[in-house]
Enzyme design. Structure first.
Site, PDB file in Angstrom:
ATOM      1  N   ARG A  97       1.178   3.745  16.699  1.00  0.00           N
ATOM      2  CA  ARG A  97       0.564   4.679  14.897  1.00  0.00           C
ATOM      3  C   ARG A  97       0.975   5.547  15.692  1.00  0.00           C
ATOM      4  NH1 ARG A  97       1.571   0.731  11.817  1.00  0.00           N
ATOM      5  NH2 ARG A  97      -0.524  -0.509  10.988  1.00  0.00           N
ATOM      6  N   ASP A 131      -6.126   2.174  11.812  1.00  0.00           N
ATOM      7  CA  ASP A 131      -5.169   2.931  11.379  1.00  0.00           C
ATOM      8  C   ASP A 131      -5.192   4.733  10.785  1.00  0.00           C
ATOM      9  OD1 ASP A 131      -3.528   1.451  12.809  1.00  0.00           O
ATOM     10  OD2 ASP A 131      -3.339   0.639  10.813  1.00  0.00           O
ATOM     11  N   ASP A 150       1.030  -1.263  -0.358  1.00  0.00           N
ATOM     12  CA  ASP A 150       0.093  -0.452  -0.303  1.00  0.00           C
ATOM     13  C   ASP A 150       0.940   1.423  -0.525  1.00  0.00           C
ATOM     14  OD1 ASP A 150      -2.487  -1.586  -0.198  1.00  0.00           O
ATOM     15  OD2 ASP A 150      -3.207  -1.656   2.185  1.00  0.00           O
ATOM     16  N   SER A 162      -3.065  -9.481   5.215  1.00  0.00           N
ATOM     17  CA  SER A 162      -1.781  -8.780   5.509  1.00  0.00           C
ATOM     18  C   SER A 162      -1.441  -8.461   6.616  1.00  0.00           C
ATOM     19  CB  SER A 162      -2.990  -7.721   5.507  1.00  0.00           C
ATOM     20  OG  SER A 162      -3.789  -6.468   6.272  1.00  0.00           O
TER      21      SER A 162
HETATM   22  N1  ARG Z   1      -7.212  -4.764  14.458  1.00  0.00           N
HETATM   23  C1  ARG Z   1      -5.759  -4.079  15.201  1.00  0.00           C
HETATM   24  C2  ARG Z   1      -6.330  -2.051  15.044  1.00  0.00           C
HETATM   25  O1  ARG Z   1      -6.689  -2.247  15.167  1.00  0.00           O
HETATM   26  C3  ARG Z   1      -4.494  -4.618  14.059  1.00  0.00           C
HETATM   27  C4  ARG Z   1      -4.647  -3.782  12.203  1.00  0.00           C
HETATM   28  C5  ARG Z   1      -3.302  -4.190  12.225  1.00  0.00           C
HETATM   29  N2  ARG Z   1      -3.279  -4.525  10.362  1.00  0.00           N
HETATM   30  C6  ARG Z   1      -3.077  -5.336   9.704  1.00  0.00           C
HETATM   31  N3  ARG Z   1      -3.136  -4.440   8.486  1.00  0.00           N
HETATM   32  N4  ARG Z   1      -2.452  -6.214  10.019  1.00  0.00           N
HETATM   33  O2  ARG Z   1      -5.165  -1.873  15.869  1.00  0.00           O
END
Ligand code: ARG
Length: 391
Positions: A93, A122, A13, A171
């Protein structure tokens, strides 16, 4: 000349974002910032290589120590967990976003971009930090609403090799604290995750002998393993390895995202499971009943702020102030037994324990049992008052 700083992971991405920022948004210069929070070395190397090929300028920032000290230690003290998720991606993040924002500031660049979609959490976490600057925020993945197939073709046209194959379309987001696996068949919450999604944990096996590890804490922070003092980064890495051998720290759950969408999530986090269980256990030895009861609410509020990425809200520091104060007496050690996918505490000790063996023991004469009689007479008093009325 128009320039943009992109928070870059080296994945598909954010790599696709580089040419898109030129072609679709007209930027002349794309500066990529890759923040190392403990993802696999191969991801960092791939990111550096791709950035060299695609970006105009590239920075890699090793933020591992800072991540442990400023994010993970507070998380352990607050027993950070959202609906049972150890907050691995969430806690990293804002740090990643703030590093990108710092580079933009240093270079006088007024545009900040991230590669998050419009479906997840995110985007919110990045933008809570980005929008506190005077920069314009650009989210190509969300703006352009691109289909995966289109993205893959576009990547190939721009010389970006695409590792995601049809049968392994996961992912994955990884840092020191957790590995998160999403997508593909896992999107069906009824589909049992295949063993191949796991990278840190072995399949739990009951014929593997249990192992005990002893974690030492000072003021709520883990400082030693089996009596050997260790920095946080090394301690977490070591526990991930040992815990992983026993299959400790797998989570398969349905999670409520900030937007309201429910998502099926799979995580691995051996060290987090061991450390959080040990820390909570030690708290029960040293904190008062009133502290424990109140702190559960603070921990929950803390975790929600982190999940939402609202770590710049003043409430986050208010909560941390409470947590820090509460941790002054959280000193001691906890023995954790690792066995067949589980980590449970089997012993704890502390110089600050509120535990009084001389008083609680069956053999004790320190307290006169008779003194409790008056207390017992009034226990449940109001229920008796009510009963008297209804007779
Ligand atoms: N659901 C989790 C969060 O919102 C993890 C997201 C992780 N992303 C991924 N591409 N696996 O923090």
């Amino acid at each position: 000349m128009s320039e943009v700083v992109l928070a870059y992971s080296g994945g598909l991405d954010t790599s696709v974002c580089i040419p898109l920022l030129r072609e679709r948004y007209g930027f002349d210069k794309v500066v990529t910032v890759l923040v190392d929070v403990g993802q696999p070395r191969s991801d960092i190397e791939r990111g550096n290589l791709r950035a060299k090929q695609l970006a105009d300028e590239h920075y890699t920032i090793d933020a591992r120590e800072e991540f442990v000290k400023t994010c993970l230690f507070p998380l352990i003290k607050a027993n950070g967990s959202y609906e049972g998720y150890v907050l691995g991606t969430a806690i990293a993040r804002p740090l990643i976003a703030s590093k990108a924002a710092q580079i933009a500031k240093q270079k006088g660049i007024k545009n900040l971009a991230h590669g998050c979609t419009g479906r997840g959490n995110d985007q919110l976490r990045f933008e809570a930090i980005f929008r506190a600057t005077d920069c314009r925020v650009i989210a190509p993945m969300r703006d352009l609403d691109l289909a995966r197939e289109w993205e893959i073709d576009y990547a190939r046209e721009h010389g970006i090799e695409v590792p995601v194959t049809k049968d392994k379309p996961w992912s994955i987001d990884e840092n020191i604290w957790s590995r998160s696996i999403e997508g593909g068949k896992l999107e069906d919450p009824y589909f049992e995750p295949p063993e191949e999604i796991y990278g840190w944990t072995k399949t739990p096996k009951s014929d593997k002998a249990p192992q005990i590890v002893e974690i030492g804490f000072e003021q709520g922070i883990p400082v030693s393993l089996d009596g050997v003092r260790m920095g946080g980064l090394e301690l977490i890495e070591t526990l991930n390895r040992i815990g992983g051998e026993h299959g400790v720290g797998r989570t398969d759950m349905v999670e409520d995202r900030v937007l309201g969408l429910k998502a099926r999530e799979n995580y691995e986090h051996p060290a987090a499971t061991i450390l959080l269980a040990a820390h909570k256990d030690l708290e029960h030895l040293v904190l008062s009943r009133a502290e424990l009861k109140f702190k559960v609410m603070v921990d929950e509020a803390w975790s929600e702020m982190v999940y939402m990425g609202l770590v710049e809200d003043p409430l986050y520091s208010d909560l941390n102030a409470f947590v820090d104060q509460s941790q002054k007496r959280v000193n001691g050690s906890v023995k954790m037994k690792l066995y067949c996918g589980n980590a449970f505490s089997v012993g704890r000790q502390s110089p600050d324990a509120l535990y009084a063996q001389d008083m609680v023991s069956f053999d004790s004469q320190t307290l006169s049992q008779k003194d409790a009689e008056g207390f017992a007479k009034y226990h449940g008093f109001q229920a008796r008052l009510l009963k008297r009325k209804s007779i």
